[in-house]
Scaffold this motif. Sequence first.
Motif, mmCIF file in Angstrom:
data_model
loop_
_atom_site.group_PDB
_atom_site.id
_atom_site.type_symbol
_atom_site.label_atom_id
_atom_site.label_comp_id
_atom_site.label_asym_id
_atom_site.label_seq_id
_atom_site.Cartn_x
_atom_site.Cartn_y
_atom_site.Cartn_z
ATOM 1 N N GLU A 41 0.809 -1.217 0.000
ATOM 2 C CA GLU A 41 0.000 0.000 0.000
ATOM 3 C C GLU A 41 0.846 1.272 0.000
ATOM 4 O OE1 GLU A 41 -3.516 2.133 2.722
ATOM 5 O OE2 GLU A 41 -2.815 0.105 3.187
ATOM 6 N N ARG A 42 1.936 1.273 0.762
ATOM 7 C CA ARG A 42 2.739 2.486 0.910
ATOM 8 C C ARG A 42 3.977 2.503 0.014
ATOM 9 N NH1 ARG A 42 3.777 3.777 7.107
ATOM 10 N NH2 ARG A 42 4.399 5.752 6.145
ATOM 11 N N ALA A 43 4.022 1.621 -0.990
ATOM 12 C CA ALA A 43 5.217 1.508 -1.833
ATOM 13 C C ALA A 43 5.573 2.832 -2.507
ATOM 14 C CB ALA A 43 5.028 0.416 -2.871
ATOM 15 N N LYS A 44 4.580 3.523 -3.042
ATOM 16 C CA LYS A 44 4.859 4.786 -3.750
ATOM 17 C C LYS A 44 5.463 5.809 -2.801
ATOM 18 C CE LYS A 44 2.761 8.211 -6.819
ATOM 19 N NZ LYS A 44 1.496 8.633 -7.509
ATOM 20 N N GLU A 45 4.918 5.879 -1.592
ATOM 21 C CA GLU A 45 5.447 6.812 -0.585
ATOM 22 C C GLU A 45 6.840 6.395 -0.140
ATOM 23 O OE1 GLU A 45 4.682 7.576 4.177
ATOM 24 O OE2 GLU A 45 3.074 6.723 2.946
ATOM 25 N N TRP A 46 7.006 5.110 0.169
ATOM 26 C CA TRP A 46 8.300 4.637 0.656
ATOM 27 C C TRP A 46 9.401 4.800 -0.378
ATOM 28 C CZ3 TRP A 46 6.332 -0.579 3.103
ATOM 29 C CH2 TRP A 46 5.844 -0.316 4.395
ATOM 30 N N LEU A 47 9.054 4.586 -1.658
ATOM 31 C CA LEU A 47 10.077 4.607 -2.710
ATOM 32 C C LEU A 47 10.095 5.925 -3.479
ATOM 33 C CD1 LEU A 47 9.795 0.966 -4.118
ATOM 34 C CD2 LEU A 47 11.293 1.859 -2.317
ATOM 35 N N ALA A 48 9.644 6.992 -2.858
ATOM 36 C CA ALA A 48 9.721 8.310 -3.495
ATOM 37 C C ALA A 48 11.180 8.578 -3.886
ATOM 38 C CB ALA A 48 9.222 9.375 -2.531
ATOM 39 N N PRO A 49 11.449 8.864 -5.178
ATOM 40 C CA PRO A 49 12.840 8.999 -5.648
ATOM 41 C C PRO A 49 13.591 10.133 -4.946
ATOM 42 C CG PRO A 49 11.324 8.785 -7.495
ATOM 43 C CD PRO A 49 10.478 9.008 -6.286
ATOM 44 N N GLN A 50 14.844 9.857 -4.647
ATOM 45 C CA GLN A 50 15.743 10.847 -4.065
ATOM 46 C C GLN A 50 17.110 10.678 -4.713
ATOM 47 O OE1 GLN A 50 15.253 13.228 -1.797
ATOM 48 N NE2 GLN A 50 13.223 12.729 -1.004
ATOM 49 N N PRO A 51 17.772 11.774 -5.089
ATOM 50 C CA PRO A 51 19.135 11.637 -5.609
ATOM 51 C C PRO A 51 20.075 11.246 -4.482
ATOM 52 C CG PRO A 51 18.607 13.952 -5.309
ATOM 53 C CD PRO A 51 17.325 13.185 -5.062
ATOM 54 N N PRO A 52 21.215 10.650 -4.790
ATOM 55 C CA PRO A 52 22.167 10.299 -3.728
ATOM 56 C C PRO A 52 22.638 11.548 -3.008
ATOM 57 C CG PRO A 52 23.187 10.101 -5.895
ATOM 58 C CD PRO A 52 21.726 10.309 -6.130
ATOM 59 N N PHE A 57 15.572 6.333 -0.502
ATOM 60 C CA PHE A 57 14.324 6.922 -0.970
ATOM 61 C C PHE A 57 13.697 7.827 0.079
ATOM 62 C CE2 PHE A 57 15.200 2.693 -2.523
ATOM 63 C CZ PHE A 57 15.235 2.877 -3.891
ATOM 64 N N GLY A 58 12.586 8.445 -0.316
ATOM 65 C CA GLY A 58 11.915 9.374 0.571
ATOM 66 C C GLY A 58 11.401 8.729 1.835
ATOM 67 N N GLY A 59 10.991 7.459 1.762
ATOM 68 C CA GLY A 59 10.407 6.799 2.917
ATOM 69 C C GLY A 59 11.170 5.599 3.433
ATOM 70 N N LEU A 60 12.281 5.247 2.804
ATOM 71 C CA LEU A 60 13.105 4.126 3.246
ATOM 72 C C LEU A 60 14.575 4.502 3.088
ATOM 73 C CD1 LEU A 60 11.242 1.069 1.629
ATOM 74 C CD2 LEU A 60 11.326 1.652 4.065
ATOM 75 N N SER A 61 15.307 4.468 4.187
ATOM 76 C CA SER A 61 16.726 4.832 4.135
ATOM 77 C C SER A 61 17.570 3.663 3.651
ATOM 78 C CB SER A 61 17.222 5.245 5.527
ATOM 79 O OG SER A 61 16.571 6.400 5.972
ATOM 80 N N VAL A 62 18.543 3.977 2.814
ATOM 81 C CA VAL A 62 19.583 3.032 2.399
ATOM 82 C C VAL A 62 20.893 3.815 2.452
ATOM 83 C CG1 VAL A 62 20.466 1.496 0.616
ATOM 84 C CG2 VAL A 62 17.994 1.814 0.864
ATOM 85 N N ALA A 63 21.852 3.336 3.219
ATOM 86 C CA ALA A 63 23.113 4.052 3.374
ATOM 87 C C ALA A 63 24.234 3.353 2.617
ATOM 88 C CB ALA A 63 23.480 4.174 4.855
ATOM 89 N N LEU A 64 25.236 4.132 2.231
ATOM 90 C CA LEU A 64 26.413 3.620 1.543
ATOM 91 C C LEU A 64 27.644 4.189 2.223
ATOM 92 C CD1 LEU A 64 27.377 2.040 -1.098
ATOM 93 C CD2 LEU A 64 27.662 4.321 -2.085
ATOM 94 N N ILE A 65 28.599 3.311 2.549
ATOM 95 C CA ILE A 65 29.849 3.731 3.180
ATOM 96 C C ILE A 65 31.010 3.339 2.282
ATOM 97 C CG2 ILE A 65 31.269 3.626 5.258
ATOM 98 C CD1 ILE A 65 28.795 2.388 6.675
ATOM 99 N N ASP A 66 31.864 4.296 1.964
ATOM 100 C CA ASP A 66 33.080 4.038 1.190
ATOM 101 C C ASP A 66 34.221 3.817 2.174
ATOM 102 O OD1 ASP A 66 35.213 3.984 -0.548
ATOM 103 O OD2 ASP A 66 35.168 6.131 -0.988
ATOM 104 N N THR A 67 34.781 2.609 2.175
ATOM 105 C CA THR A 67 35.820 2.271 3.148
ATOM 106 C C THR A 67 37.222 2.260 2.552
ATOM 107 O OG1 THR A 67 35.916 -0.121 2.793
ATOM 108 C CG2 THR A 67 34.133 0.710 4.198
ATOM 109 N N VAL A 68 37.380 2.703 1.323
ATOM 110 C CA VAL A 68 38.644 2.655 0.579
ATOM 111 C C VAL A 68 38.878 1.266 -0.018
ATOM 112 C CG1 VAL A 68 41.158 2.953 0.626
ATOM 113 C CG2 VAL A 68 39.708 4.484 1.958
ATOM 114 N N ASP A 69 38.660 0.209 0.757
ATOM 115 C CA ASP A 69 38.848 -1.156 0.257
ATOM 116 C C ASP A 69 37.541 -1.797 -0.188
ATOM 117 O OD1 ASP A 69 41.543 -1.087 0.615
ATOM 118 O OD2 ASP A 69 41.543 -2.147 2.527
#
Length: 291
Positions: A33-44, A56-68
Amino acid sequence: MKMLALALWMTGTANAAAAPAADDPLTRPMAVERAKEWLAPQPPERIFGKTWLVGFGGLSVALIDTVDGLVLIDGALPQAAPAILANVRAAGFDPGDIKYILSTEPHYDHAGGFAALARDTGATVVASARGAEGLRAGALAKDDPQLAYGGTWPAVTTRVRVVKDGDVLKLGDTEITAHATPGHTMGSMSWSWNACEGKICRQIVFASSLNPVSADGYRYTSAAGKPFVSGFAKSYKLMDALKCDVLISAHPDNAGEGRVNDKPGACRAYAERSRGLLAKRLAAEKAGTAK
């Protein structure tokens, strides 16, 4: 860097829209039901140091650059996997460099994309023991307060590494600590690490959901619910004491301040919000007014 990332993100979005992907069982859209809200596009967005948000707007996804290598935290819904990888590219990274994908909880809105992401990157998924059970099954645990909602998601059939509370995952110049945060699920895990810009360093906390939400008819005051109430108490104690300069919550609207919260006491405020919600829920159950 932000302007370049935005331009690459807009180009990638346009290309994706122009060329629909063939049906893929691992990214087949879930009818949520809330897919559209959760996946609202966001640039990195770069948060601090080498930590980014690629979700996304309603679901966080993080990225960490560790060099390796890169570390991803959470994977949103199954249909979100291609957009997550597109955001990783738009931020200037190669998805093939993702070595680990960390799980906050075995629910489809945070782990649904794991199977596709692990397949497409070769990364190892990392979770608590209870979390790993759910990821391998692609289903809610039998004691999950939301079990009656039903729903399954693509199971993770590739490598899953199990970690315990306090374990430290080391990659490159980064050490990521696992923190058991039960309550929302008994397998929930939060993660913390230091990010630096020159001589200035901040501890970032990616917090699992602490929302005492359940399917109708479930009772936290029942015998089955009491371990979850105790789990919340342990999580509150952790969040109250945890060094927390920047808070990223699994659902951004729970962070309290936009997509992240970098105000003093962010993690304590996060716990206090849940305390209030749980107290209200328990009172309603005792009064017989809970759904």
